[in-house]
Design an enzyme around this catalytic site. Structure first.
Site, PDB file in Angstrom:
ATOM      1  N   HIS A 115      10.755 -33.325  44.383  1.00  0.00           N
ATOM      2  CA  HIS A 115      11.073 -33.766  45.737  1.00  0.00           C
ATOM      3  C   HIS A 115      10.923 -35.291  45.755  1.00  0.00           C
ATOM      4  O   HIS A 115      10.129 -35.843  44.975  1.00  0.00           O
ATOM      5  CB  HIS A 115      10.047 -33.115  46.675  1.00  0.00           C
ATOM      6  CG  HIS A 115      10.266 -33.346  48.126  1.00  0.00           C
ATOM      7  ND1 HIS A 115       9.851 -34.484  48.763  1.00  0.00           N
ATOM      8  CD2 HIS A 115      10.858 -32.575  49.072  1.00  0.00           C
ATOM      9  CE1 HIS A 115      10.166 -34.398  50.043  1.00  0.00           C
ATOM     10  NE2 HIS A 115      10.782 -33.248  50.261  1.00  0.00           N
ATOM     11  N   ASP A 171       2.289 -30.978  42.596  1.00  0.00           N
ATOM     12  CA  ASP A 171       2.759 -30.968  43.979  1.00  0.00           C
ATOM     13  C   ASP A 171       2.921 -29.503  44.374  1.00  0.00           C
ATOM     14  O   ASP A 171       3.876 -28.839  43.979  1.00  0.00           O
ATOM     15  CB  ASP A 171       4.096 -31.737  44.060  1.00  0.00           C
ATOM     16  CG  ASP A 171       4.769 -31.579  45.420  1.00  0.00           C
ATOM     17  OD1 ASP A 171       4.183 -30.919  46.306  1.00  0.00           O
ATOM     18  OD2 ASP A 171       5.872 -32.124  45.592  1.00  0.00           O
ATOM     19  N   GLN A 209       5.235 -26.259  48.000  1.00  0.00           N
ATOM     20  CA  GLN A 209       5.976 -25.003  48.179  1.00  0.00           C
ATOM     21  C   GLN A 209       5.264 -23.825  47.529  1.00  0.00           C
ATOM     22  O   GLN A 209       5.837 -22.734  47.481  1.00  0.00           O
ATOM     23  CB  GLN A 209       7.389 -25.129  47.581  1.00  0.00           C
ATOM     24  CG  GLN A 209       8.253 -26.159  48.226  1.00  0.00           C
ATOM     25  CD  GLN A 209       8.612 -25.830  49.684  1.00  0.00           C
ATOM     26  OE1 GLN A 209       8.434 -24.705  50.145  1.00  0.00           O
ATOM     27  NE2 GLN A 209       9.084 -26.821  50.410  1.00  0.00           N
ATOM     28  N   LYS A 233       3.425 -26.080  55.905  1.00  0.00           N
ATOM     29  CA  LYS A 233       4.222 -25.127  55.112  1.00  0.00           C
ATOM     30  C   LYS A 233       3.435 -23.858  54.818  1.00  0.00           C
ATOM     31  O   LYS A 233       3.919 -22.958  54.147  1.00  0.00           O
ATOM     32  CB  LYS A 233       4.669 -25.789  53.801  1.00  0.00           C
ATOM     33  CG  LYS A 233       5.668 -26.929  54.030  1.00  0.00           C
ATOM     34  CD  LYS A 233       6.263 -27.375  52.732  1.00  0.00           C
ATOM     35  CE  LYS A 233       6.861 -28.765  52.774  1.00  0.00           C
ATOM     36  NZ  LYS A 233       8.083 -28.882  53.551  1.00  0.00           N
ATOM     37  N   CYS A 238      16.012 -33.415  50.049  1.00  0.00           N
ATOM     38  CA  CYS A 238      15.163 -34.494  49.517  1.00  0.00           C
ATOM     39  C   CYS A 238      15.006 -34.366  48.002  1.00  0.00           C
ATOM     40  O   CYS A 238      13.933 -34.665  47.450  1.00  0.00           O
ATOM     41  CB  CYS A 238      13.780 -34.526  50.183  1.00  0.00           C
ATOM     42  SG  CYS A 238      13.870 -34.763  51.940  1.00  0.00           S
TER      43      CYS A 238
END
Ligand code: C6P
Length: 609
Positions: free
Chosen positions: A137, A214, A217, A240, A380
């Site tokens: 991202h 990261d 998600q 999220k 993104c």
């Protein structure tokens, strides 16, 4: 002692997954969108919030609101307790070794920026390298680019294959003694790939290189255990994982965090301040300057409680069945192509419609008219789109409350959209040999705008206006392919857009243009721009208040930020071309003036002769 059902250990009893109750817990799922029951499939962008989270946030403001870590008063103590309890919940959620390792940030983006700035400032030098992957991202690309630029370091990128999987052999080759950090995404938001982060970390650690993951998600779809992964940093966003926006987490190994300098300075991150010297607070406060989003942290704590009650294993199993079912249903629609076919995927399906070619934007807008909320564009992840040679995808992403019935409905609507588009597939336009530019729609941009506003005022709902925009697009004068050059391409649009303009022959200051796009909605917007601007004097084009005009049409409310930026880029291109013509006209006028200043002498002598 005899065990009653209540006193029996519950460790072996997974909580029940009751989809009906889960859906009831999310009040937003009861609303309609464009006259249809909401089907929310944009969960990778943000998840909806259960009533419990909404209530905890309200209760915080109703009953404990005060600043934290500062006050001896009761409210201040209660607020601090709630905030620190939320930190403890995050610690347990990630299985971090200590609450000192949990730093509250505004989200995953800020967490990554914190590491880039703090770790980067301390440990990255000119010539060093940071390794990221091709499926990151922008939040895990740009902070590193900024750092590299500042330090004279280099960014190295792990390539991905056609299925959307990282090439691990290539990854190993990228690691050198100059590699200072590896930063990779756990689950790709654009492809759904679950990366083998444990293996990636093992490989980096074998060379003494720390790893940031990261997890934006990942945390809502699978159990994450930072000690088992052995990652050095882990970042995620509260919104999220069914929590509020504005709060996120950076997990960092205590040992590393201690070696890193603070990032931002301010209140709450200090031990003592004099003008001569400031000393810093202990972890985690050293990295939490200023008043944080206290209610947000408390809300995140409540969201984690909710997720734990439903059970991450249950959520993962349910979402896996949604993914399998949706993949089968979408693959069965002729013309639909799924982007991202990794062996290990979760909760995300990105797709394009190749036949008939339908832009992702049009797919998204048409699904929205049926109450189906998805995301379209580059998500993104522009480098991912470049890798596949596409401007963007339509993306459906799942959460615990989605159902098989919803997916069946989406597949039916999508099949209908594709079939309709095939039926209406634009016949290859008969492009005339000579260019045909449209006649001016009105004597000036202002009059054209007034006519369009009058037409739109009759159409009360957005679906009606949307149909009108599409109708305009269908009547767009054809643009010959020879004009669809790189020079005429408008950058900044999520779909492909070309504008070719010229000064109208026989005039000195009138601009006219042809334009086209691969997206029906954008073709409609181009038609509106053409009605307002094409065939008009450049001075009128430059003085026209286009923002106000768009607002009167309702475009400011109904277009996404990305689409509005695209529209702004088109307007910018038209205005630049108008300026160019105005400048040429000015130069021509000056040249003529100079000529006429010289001419009288000549013409007098000519007259005499
Ligand atoms: N992806 C999406 O629609 P923030 O904005 O800080 O909460 O999260 C940034 C971020 C970082 N990493 C990954 C893998 C992400 O998916 C996101 C956010 C959203 O895909 C919004 S662009």
């Amino acid at each position: 002692m005899k065990q009653t059902p209540e006193s029996r250990p519950r460790a072996h009893l997974p909580p029940l997954f009751d989809l009906v109750r889960i859906r009831e817990a999310f009040p937003i799922l009861r609303r309609t969108v464009n006259g249809h029951p909401l089907i929310y499939l944009d969960n990778a962008a943000t998840t909806q919030k259960p009533q419990g989270v909404i209530e905890v946030i309200s209760r915080f403001y109703e009953q404990y609101n005060a600043n934290i870590h500062r006050s001896v008063n009761l409210l201040g103590q209660l607020a601090t307790q709630e905030f620190e309890e939320a930190r403890a919940k995050v610690q347990r959620f990630l299985n971090a070794a200590s609450a000192k390792e949990i730093i509250f940030t505004r989200g995953a983006t800020e967490a990554i920026n914190l590491v880039a700035q703090s770790f980067g400032r301390a440990f990255v030098q000119a010539g060093d390298e940071i390794v990221i992957s091709h499926m990151e991202h922008h939040s895990n690309i740009v902070p590193w680019q900024m750092l590299c630029e500042e330090k004279g370091a280099k960014l190295r990128v792990i390539p991905i294959d056609e299925n959307g999987e990282l090439l691990l052999e290539e990854y190993e080759k990228l690691l050198t003694p100059r590699t200072k950090l590896v930063s990779v995404v756990h689950v790709s938001n654009s492809l759904g790939t679950i990366n083998p982060v444990k293996e990636i970390i093992r490989i980096a650690h074998a060379r003494g290189i720390p790893v940031l993951v990261d997890g934006a998600q990942a945390v809502s779809h699978m159990r994450v255990d930072v000690q088992d992964l052995d990652c050095d940093f882990y970042a995620f966003s509260g919104h999220k994982v069914y929590g509020p926006t504005g709060i996120g987490v950076l997990y960092g190994k205590e040992e590393l965090l201690r070696k890193m300098p603070p990032w931002q300075g301010g209140g709450d991150m200090i031990a003592s301040v004099t003008f001569a010297k400031t000393t810093y607070a202990d972890l985690p406060n050293k990295f939490e300057a200023g008043t944080p989003d206290i209610a947000g942290a408390v809300g995140l704590g409540a969201a984690i409680d909710y997720v734990e009650r439903v059970g991450l294993e249950n959520i993962a199993a349910h979402e896996e069945s949604l993914l399998q079912h949706a993949t089968r249903r979408l693959q069965a629609i002729p013309g639909v192509r799924i982007i991202g076919k990794a062996a290990r995927k979760t909760a995300v399906i990105s797709f394009v419609v190749d036949d008939p070619p339908l832009s992702a934007l049009d797919v998204g807008v048409k699904l929205d008219l049926h109450g189906i909320e998805i995301r379209t564009g580059h998500h993104c992840c522009q480098p991912v789109m470049d890798r596949y040679g596409i401007p963007g995808t339509a993306r459906i992403s799942f959460a615990m409350y989605n159902t098989i019935a919803e997916i069946d409905y989406v597949a039916e609507v999508l099949a209908k959209i594709v079939n309709e588009a095939a039926g209406k597939a634009r016949p290859t336009p008969q492009v005339p040999r000579e260019l045909i530019f449209p006649k001016p729609f009105a004597p000036s941009p202002a009059v054209a705008a007034a006519k369009l506003i009058e037409t739109f005022d009759f159409l009360e709902t957005w679906p009606e206006r949307y149909q009108m925009i599409l109708e305009f697009g269908r009547k767009l004068p054809p643009m010959p392919d020879e004009l669809k050059t790189e020079a005429n391409r408008v950058r900044g649009c999520q779909s492909t857009v070309h504008i070719a303009a010229r000064k109208r022959p026989g005039t000195s200051d009138v601009l006219e243009f042809l334009a086209d796009s691969d997206a029906d909605l954008v073709r409609g917007l181009i038609a509106i721009l053409q009605k307002v601007y094409s065939g008009q004097r450049v001075s009128d084009i430059l003085s026209f208040d286009v923002e106000n005009f768009f607002a009167r049409l309702g475009l400011d409310k109904h277009l996404t930020l990305g689409r509005r930026n695209g529209l702004a880029a088109m307007v910018q291109r038209i205005r630049d071309l108008a300026r160019q013509i105005a400048e040429e006209a000015r130069q021509e006028e000056e040249r003529l003036k100079e000529e006429t200043q010289q001419r009288p002498a000549k013409s007098v002598s000519a007259g005499v002769s």
